[in-house]
Design an enzyme around this catalytic site. Structure first.
Site, PDB file in Angstrom:
ATOM      1  CB  SER A 119      42.267  26.386  56.789  1.00  0.00           C
ATOM      2  OG  SER A 119      42.807  26.643  55.511  1.00  0.00           O
ATOM      3  CE  LYS A 137      39.597  27.298  53.493  1.00  0.00           C
ATOM      4  NZ  LYS A 137      40.666  28.257  53.698  1.00  0.00           N
TER       5      LYS A 137
END
Length: 156
Positions: A73, A111
């Site tokens: 990601s 993230k």
């Protein structure tokens, strides 16, 4: 001492991670405790491990540890599956900073963190993945990415 060729990304104040090659003398490498894995994808349960990695002294602070990345990601930030990230332990993050976040006291993820009116957005750096939206009370920042140690060539 022999030189060790290592590829790394290093965080610079107010700038994104910058990729560079370096030849680092072995005396300039510091052992950093490897505390486990972090998901760069769906959050995973926090599982401690042991061991250590060697990182350039310029990435290491007093409260530094390392985590192995699992998932893709964060590929648009040059953080790939299998990389080892160097983390500075801290409890807060600025908007847009890449952070290790504990969700609901059990799952961890890597993230970009954004504080919004309705809560927190955990944004992947991969266009094919959706952000995660949570309440402020559901997350705890564990640290900021200071750098990435890559010990192999990529085929991307």
């Amino acid at each position: 001492m022999p030189e060790v060729s290592t590829r790394f990304l290093q965080r610079r104040p107010n700038l994104p991670l910058a990729e560079s090659w370096a030849s680092v003398d072995a005396t300039e490498l510091i052992e950093v405790p490897l505390l486990g894995e972090v998901s760069a994808g769906l959050p995973i349960e926090a599982c401690p491990s042991g061991g250590s990695v060697r990182a350039p002294a310029s990435m290491v602070r007093r409260n530094t540890y390392a985590l192995r990345v699992r998932g893709d990601s964060m590929v648009d930030c040059h953080i790939y599956d299998g990389d080892v990230i160097i983390i500075e332990r801290q409890e807060s993050a600025e908007n847009g900073e890449t952070a290790v976040v504990l969700i609901n006291q059990q799952e961890v993820t890597l993230k970009k963190l954004y504080i919004e009116k309705s809560g927190v957005r955990l944004q992947p750096a991969n266009e094919s993945m959706a952000p995660i939206y949570l309440k402020n009370s559901d997350i705890q920042v564990l640290g900021m990415v200071m750098g990435v140690v890559r010990q192999r060539e990529l085929t991307h």
